[in-house]
Structure formats: structure tokens, C-alpha cells
Design an enzyme around this catalytic site. Sequence first.
Site, PDB file in Angstrom:
ATOM      1  N   THR A 152       1.039  -1.202  -0.443  1.00  0.00           N
ATOM      2  CA  THR A 152       0.486   0.264  -0.019  1.00  0.00           C
ATOM      3  C   THR A 152       1.045   1.269   0.435  1.00  0.00           C
ATOM      4  O   THR A 152       1.412   1.760  -1.374  1.00  0.00           O
ATOM      5  CB  THR A 152      -1.218  -0.145   1.339  1.00  0.00           C
ATOM      6  OG1 THR A 152      -0.551  -0.480   2.289  1.00  0.00           O
ATOM      7  CG2 THR A 152      -2.248  -1.026   1.441  1.00  0.00           C
ATOM      8  N   LYS A 178       4.170  -6.896   4.341  1.00  0.00           N
ATOM      9  CA  LYS A 178       3.752  -5.573   3.704  1.00  0.00           C
ATOM     10  C   LYS A 178       3.507  -5.130   5.239  1.00  0.00           C
ATOM     11  O   LYS A 178       3.100  -5.500   5.837  1.00  0.00           O
ATOM     12  CB  LYS A 178       2.660  -5.544   2.637  1.00  0.00           C
ATOM     13  CG  LYS A 178       1.977  -5.788   3.374  1.00  0.00           C
ATOM     14  CD  LYS A 178       0.463  -4.566   4.382  1.00  0.00           C
ATOM     15  CE  LYS A 178       0.484  -3.396   3.505  1.00  0.00           C
ATOM     16  NZ  LYS A 178      -0.468  -2.545   3.943  1.00  0.00           N
ATOM     17  N   THR A 189      -1.054  -1.688   9.625  1.00  0.00           N
ATOM     18  CA  THR A 189      -1.849  -2.286   8.471  1.00  0.00           C
ATOM     19  C   THR A 189      -1.037  -3.561   7.581  1.00  0.00           C
ATOM     20  O   THR A 189       0.021  -3.027   7.229  1.00  0.00           O
ATOM     21  CB  THR A 189      -3.294  -1.894   7.533  1.00  0.00           C
ATOM     22  OG1 THR A 189      -2.563  -3.033   5.943  1.00  0.00           O
ATOM     23  CG2 THR A 189      -1.872  -0.408   7.318  1.00  0.00           C
ATOM     24  N   GLU A 275       5.948   5.133   7.400  1.00  0.00           N
ATOM     25  CA  GLU A 275       5.707   6.008   6.399  1.00  0.00           C
ATOM     26  C   GLU A 275       5.938   7.177   7.025  1.00  0.00           C
ATOM     27  O   GLU A 275       6.509   7.450   8.432  1.00  0.00           O
ATOM     28  CB  GLU A 275       3.914   6.379   7.079  1.00  0.00           C
ATOM     29  CG  GLU A 275       3.098   4.554   6.115  1.00  0.00           C
ATOM     30  CD  GLU A 275       1.858   5.202   6.315  1.00  0.00           C
ATOM     31  OE1 GLU A 275       0.752   5.044   5.612  1.00  0.00           O
ATOM     32  OE2 GLU A 275       1.062   5.466   7.327  1.00  0.00           O
ATOM     33  N   ASN A 397      -0.574  10.664   5.684  1.00  0.00           N
ATOM     34  CA  ASN A 397      -1.550  10.608   6.232  1.00  0.00           C
ATOM     35  C   ASN A 397      -2.892  11.279   5.952  1.00  0.00           C
ATOM     36  O   ASN A 397      -3.751  11.450   6.756  1.00  0.00           O
ATOM     37  CB  ASN A 397      -1.115  10.103   7.641  1.00  0.00           C
ATOM     38  CG  ASN A 397      -1.102   8.543   8.108  1.00  0.00           C
ATOM     39  OD1 ASN A 397      -1.456   7.220   8.311  1.00  0.00           O
ATOM     40  ND2 ASN A 397       0.488   8.010   8.261  1.00  0.00           N
ATOM     41  N   THR A 402     -10.370   8.630   2.121  1.00  0.00           N
ATOM     42  CA  THR A 402     -11.061   8.384   3.179  1.00  0.00           C
ATOM     43  C   THR A 402     -12.445   8.457   2.170  1.00  0.00           C
ATOM     44  O   THR A 402     -13.728   7.662   2.221  1.00  0.00           O
ATOM     45  CB  THR A 402     -11.716   9.022   3.963  1.00  0.00           C
ATOM     46  OG1 THR A 402     -11.626  10.265   3.594  1.00  0.00           O
ATOM     47  CG2 THR A 402     -10.356   9.102   4.506  1.00  0.00           C
TER      48      THR A 402
END
Length: 402
Positions: A152, A178, A189, A275, A397, A402
Site C-alpha cells: 500500500t 507488507k 496494517t 511511513e 496520512n 477516505t
Amino acid sequence: MQVLTSNQIQTVAFQWPAGFYSDGIHIGLRKAKKDFGWLFSKVPAAAAGTYTTNQFQAAPTKLTKMMINQDHQLQGLLLNSAIANSCTGKQGWKNALQEQQWLANKLAVDPSLIGVASTGLIGAQLPMALIKNGLPQLTPTKSDAVTYAVLTTDQHPKTISVQCELSGHLVTLTGFAKGSGMIHPKMATMLGFVTTDAAVDGAVLQTMLSDNVDSTFNQITVDGDTSTNDMVVTLANGLADNPSLTAGTTDYKIFNQALHLVLSSLAKQIAADGEGATKLVECNVTQAATLTDGQQVAKAIVGSNLVKAAIFGEDPNWGRIISTIGATDAELDIDHVDIAMNGIPLVADSLALPFDAAAVKATLGQTQVVIDVDLHAGGATGQAWGCDLTYNYVKINASYHT
């Protein structure tokens, strides 16, 4: 855990163990990158798994857990990125079951031997027409394409292959994972998969995996958030023809060490690819009162936003570290805590030591930062991994769709 010599376990170039095949393709879940894949064994494999403790556990995670818990066997996994199939209600569950059936039909096996793993946006339904059209395009390859199909916000796949000998039989373990954001596993995640051609009973494999996940994946953190889809699945198809592993034997110890090496490598690769991250942060705690205390303190330090921000700013602010230690419920001798960064002592007996701030700052510019903490409270240790907190983390982020 037994320490093994390098000729017993060796890291090798990425390769699938005997009897394992995979593929990864683009079917339109993402704009251009690979987003769909499979992983399977030509024979049923012993299976073990650990899963997110998030109460909103996603449909594919629930389904795979259910299949593995039946008799610790799987033969194939269907994987996708972009859409998590989480918080999708009855339709999401039906979609996961449909994926399972479609792959079972393709492999001509019972659906109980099929698992599903998804990652991506929470709350969106899978576009089943794309899934159905994509399945015939999957082919049995020995490539690493599937490791790209689950990404992702990751910058790259996390992979490792190792080999060892068990009673004269060459055994291969290959893992991929991942994970980049929403990482704070208690089984974020995060998805992890390990394949091996070793022969090992499913229940034995489950014990091994659960024990090793506690000291590897459960000791990483990027942002303190756990997702709905985490899982780590291990498959062992026995095609190496070694005697089935039994607890307490030399073969068992060698394989357990090899599994630990694979899981810890994948865990550290995830932490390093957090990230926006620029640095992998490792914390080693010694002389803790208990293993739980050591692990708790180590993870608290690498998870502290203040510590993470200081490391990004290359600031040896040990006050943030010691205050984080004090905020835990670990047993402490508050007059005898030592702290070092990148091998340079900063604190002894809970008091500041003179140090060359410029020299420490220079070491904090490296891509790996190691924090050592001595609690002087017992004989246990702890280890954890994280990353720095950067401007890019907020940027990524703040703009996540969304």
C-alpha cells in the site's frame, strides 16, 4: 534460544521453497501498480497463524483464522491490496467466501484449504467483477511478483530467504511482508507470510510461530495504531522430506532459530519502512526484572512520539527516553538506570554523563539508531524496533483517501 553457526542457517537470494508457487498482477484495484496475487503449495501444507487483536477484525482475517484453526492446514491464499474488505458487513463476508470458493475451484481443492488476505482502504466493498476477471490471469510462477501485489504505502517489499539442513535435508524458508503505517502489532496494517518445505506438524508450527511473533512482529511500532487486517501466516508443505520436527531435538532448535531470523528480519524491514521514516530505531533493554518488563520498556521507547521526533531532529534528548521508561509499570531502581545512544553513554545511575553533543548528533544522522537501556533490576532483556517521526508521516496520512 540456541545460537547457531553461520553454516547451519544461511541467508540466500530470494527463492520459493520446493512446491510453492505465486503470482502478482494488476487488475484495476490500484491505478497502475500490482494489486492482486496468489500463493499456493502443490500439496496441502501445515499452517499456523497469528492475527490482529483489533475488535473490528476484517472478513478475510476472520475467514483465514477460521480455516487454519480447523486442522492447521492450508494450500492456497488469495491476496489483494487497495481495499481491506473491513467493516463491510454481511456483504463483505459473502465476498470473502466467494473469493475462497473461486480460488478453490481454480486449484481444484476443498475451500477449507483456502485463505484470503486483504489490505487497504477500510469500509469499501471489493469490486468482485475485477476479482473474478483477475483470477484466470494468475499463473503458477516462481517470481517475487506477489510481494509487490500486497503493498500500500510501502516503499518496497520486505522479503527474506534462508536455508538450513535438518537431518541432512536442505530446507528453505522464504518470507515476505507488507506494512508501513498503522503499525503497532499485537497481532497494523501488516501482512506477513512465511513458506517452507520443512516437515512439521501444524500444532507444533503454531506454537513456534506464536512464540516467535511475540519477540519479533509484536515488538515493532511505527505509529501506535493497530489495523483490522493484520495476520502472519506460515505454511510448511514437507517436501524437503526431513523427519517431522519434534520439540527438544537439534532439528527443532535449528528450524526455530531460522524461523526467528525470518520473522525478525521482516519485522525490522517494516519498522525501517515506516511511513515517511528516515531511520530505523532499535532499543535493547538489559537487566530488566522480567521479560515482560524488558519488552514493555523497549517498545515504549521506540513508540514514544517525543523520542521519535527527537531522533528525526538528531537531538540526543535522553530526558525523553528516561521519562518514557518511568511512565511504564516496569519494576525499576530509579537511582540506577543507564542509557546510551549508538554506543555513546549518556546516563549512568539515572544521572547525566558528560558527552560530546556534536558527536552524538552526527551518529543520529545515520539510517539506524540504537538505544541501549540498562535497568539494573534483574536478568531479563527486551528488544523492539521503530522509526523516526517525520513531516512526511503527517503529509502521507493527511492525504490518505477516505
